[in-house]
Design an enzyme around this catalytic site. Structure first.
Site, PDB file in Angstrom:
ATOM      1  N   LEU A 123      32.258  53.990  37.472  1.00  0.00           N
ATOM      2  CA  LEU A 123      31.135  55.012  37.230  1.00  0.00           C
ATOM      3  C   LEU A 123      29.988  54.132  36.430  1.00  0.00           C
ATOM      4  O   LEU A 123      28.983  54.641  36.828  1.00  0.00           O
ATOM      5  CB  LEU A 123      31.787  55.898  36.036  1.00  0.00           C
ATOM      6  CG  LEU A 123      30.782  57.078  35.771  1.00  0.00           C
ATOM      7  CD1 LEU A 123      30.420  58.018  37.030  1.00  0.00           C
ATOM      8  CD2 LEU A 123      31.605  57.920  34.769  1.00  0.00           C
ATOM      9  N   ASP A 129      39.003  55.731  35.296  1.00  0.00           N
ATOM     10  CA  ASP A 129      40.091  55.041  34.609  1.00  0.00           C
ATOM     11  C   ASP A 129      39.649  53.943  33.901  1.00  0.00           C
ATOM     12  O   ASP A 129      39.303  54.277  32.715  1.00  0.00           O
ATOM     13  CB  ASP A 129      40.613  54.396  35.989  1.00  0.00           C
ATOM     14  CG  ASP A 129      42.009  53.576  35.852  1.00  0.00           C
ATOM     15  OD1 ASP A 129      42.491  53.507  34.556  1.00  0.00           O
ATOM     16  OD2 ASP A 129      42.559  53.323  36.888  1.00  0.00           O
ATOM     17  N   ASP A 131      44.227  59.825  45.962  1.00  0.00           N
ATOM     18  CA  ASP A 131      45.131  59.130  46.826  1.00  0.00           C
ATOM     19  C   ASP A 131      46.153  58.120  46.234  1.00  0.00           C
ATOM     20  O   ASP A 131      45.584  57.560  45.302  1.00  0.00           O
ATOM     21  CB  ASP A 131      44.564  58.861  48.187  1.00  0.00           C
ATOM     22  CG  ASP A 131      44.010  57.492  47.822  1.00  0.00           C
ATOM     23  OD1 ASP A 131      43.261  57.294  46.815  1.00  0.00           O
ATOM     24  OD2 ASP A 131      44.139  56.265  48.602  1.00  0.00           O
TER      25      ASP A 131
HETATM   26  P1  IMP Z   1      37.814  52.683  37.488  1.00  0.00           P
HETATM   27  O1  IMP Z   1      36.580  52.119  38.033  1.00  0.00           O
HETATM   28  O2  IMP Z   1      38.835  51.896  37.035  1.00  0.00           O
HETATM   29  O3  IMP Z   1      37.447  53.752  36.642  1.00  0.00           O
HETATM   30  O4  IMP Z   1      38.469  53.401  38.879  1.00  0.00           O
HETATM   31  C1  IMP Z   1      38.254  54.602  39.274  1.00  0.00           C
HETATM   32  C2  IMP Z   1      38.183  54.781  40.513  1.00  0.00           C
HETATM   33  O5  IMP Z   1      39.574  54.331  40.717  1.00  0.00           O
HETATM   34  C3  IMP Z   1      38.366  56.133  40.902  1.00  0.00           C
HETATM   35  O6  IMP Z   1      37.354  56.648  41.464  1.00  0.00           O
HETATM   36  C4  IMP Z   1      39.728  56.349  41.899  1.00  0.00           C
HETATM   37  O7  IMP Z   1      39.132  56.031  43.240  1.00  0.00           O
HETATM   38  C5  IMP Z   1      40.602  55.131  41.454  1.00  0.00           C
HETATM   39  N1  IMP Z   1      41.878  55.567  40.646  1.00  0.00           N
HETATM   40  C6  IMP Z   1      41.996  55.301  39.423  1.00  0.00           C
HETATM   41  N2  IMP Z   1      42.964  55.893  38.806  1.00  0.00           N
HETATM   42  C7  IMP Z   1      43.616  56.492  39.930  1.00  0.00           C
HETATM   43  C8  IMP Z   1      44.676  57.269  39.948  1.00  0.00           C
HETATM   44  O8  IMP Z   1      45.644  57.719  39.050  1.00  0.00           O
HETATM   45  N3  IMP Z   1      45.031  57.786  41.192  1.00  0.00           N
HETATM   46  C9  IMP Z   1      43.960  57.872  42.422  1.00  0.00           C
HETATM   47  N4  IMP Z   1      42.808  57.131  42.184  1.00  0.00           N
HETATM   48  C10 IMP Z   1      42.602  56.339  41.142  1.00  0.00           C
END
Ligand code: IMP
Ligand code: MG
Length: 197
Positions: free
Chosen positions: A128, A123, A179
């Site tokens: 990551l 996201d 989820d």
């Molecule tokens: P980031 O750190 O913003 O890239 O978020 C990554 C994490 O957020 C992912 O591994 C998911 O666990 C959670 N996440 C982000 N968007 C979604 C979504 O649309 N549905 C479910 N989980 C999400």
């Protein structure tokens, strides 16, 4: 005797499952089971080709969301591989953002190994990029990343993603491991929910 009873019960269970699928409460489909299956096979083929000369690779699934994708992807690879898990929590109970926290590190020794991080979704990219930092500190031979879904327009951090299943828009998705407040992880497809509904 036991086998007879089991086969009699199967049609009934199928009926029950079908009923659940048509329930109004289920999220609308964004990516179907068939489309997921096809794309996961393509990714597995690509990864198997790319790593053909690397010997063993270590797939590191990011818990909890990547467990379904990792299970399907790993079983379609044609190269030698082992499985590890790492757990982070990046959000609260729902979809609100928060700091990334390491909940469980990898248990096996990945020093000198070729590592492929397997994520459900990228996201903002914070999770990551944080994970890559932690994994690098274990001294692997290489690190690549694979995610089933990528919300490219939400990116806040520049992080290299080597394999992407599908690019999606700014929507909250559930199913196939993902989820919303721990609900709908075991849906067989990717559906859309509206947090706050
Ligand atoms: P980031 O750190 O913003 O890239 O978020 C990554 C994490 O957020 C992912 O591994 C998911 O666990 C959670 N996440 C982000 N968007 C979604 C979504 O649309 N549905 C479910 N989980 C999400
Ligand atoms: Mg995740």
């Amino acid at each position: 005797m036991a086998i007879e009873r089991f086969t009699n019960v199967l049609p009934y269970r199928k009926q029950l499952a079908r009923k659940q699928y048509v329930s109004d409460a289920l999220p609308p489909v964004l990516i179907s089971e068939d489309d997921i299956r096809r794309r996961v096979s393509e990714l597995a083929e690509q990864i198997s080709n790319d790593y053909a000369d690397h010997g063993d690779i270590v797939l590191i699934g990011v818990l909890k969301g990547a467990f379904v994708f990792l299970a399907d992807l790993s079983r379609r690879l044609t190269i030698p591989r082992t499985i590890e898990f790492i757990a982070v929590s990046s959000y609260g109970a729902g979809s609100e953002s928060g700091a990334v926290r390491l909940v469980m590190d990898v248990r096996g020794n990945i020093e000198g190994q070729h590592v492929l991080v397997v994520e459900d979704i990228v996201d903002t990219g914070h999770t990551l990029s944080y994970l890559i930092g932690i994994l690098k500190s274990h001294g692997p031979a290489s690190i690549r990343t694979c995610t089933l879904l990528h919300k490219a327009e939400r990116a806040e951090v520049d992080v290299d993603i080597d394999y992407v299943g599908f690019r999606i828009g700014d929507e909250w998705v559930v199913g196939y491991g993902l989820d919303y407040a721990e609900q709908n992880r075991t849906l067989p497809y990717i559906g859309i929910v509206h947090p706050g509904d």
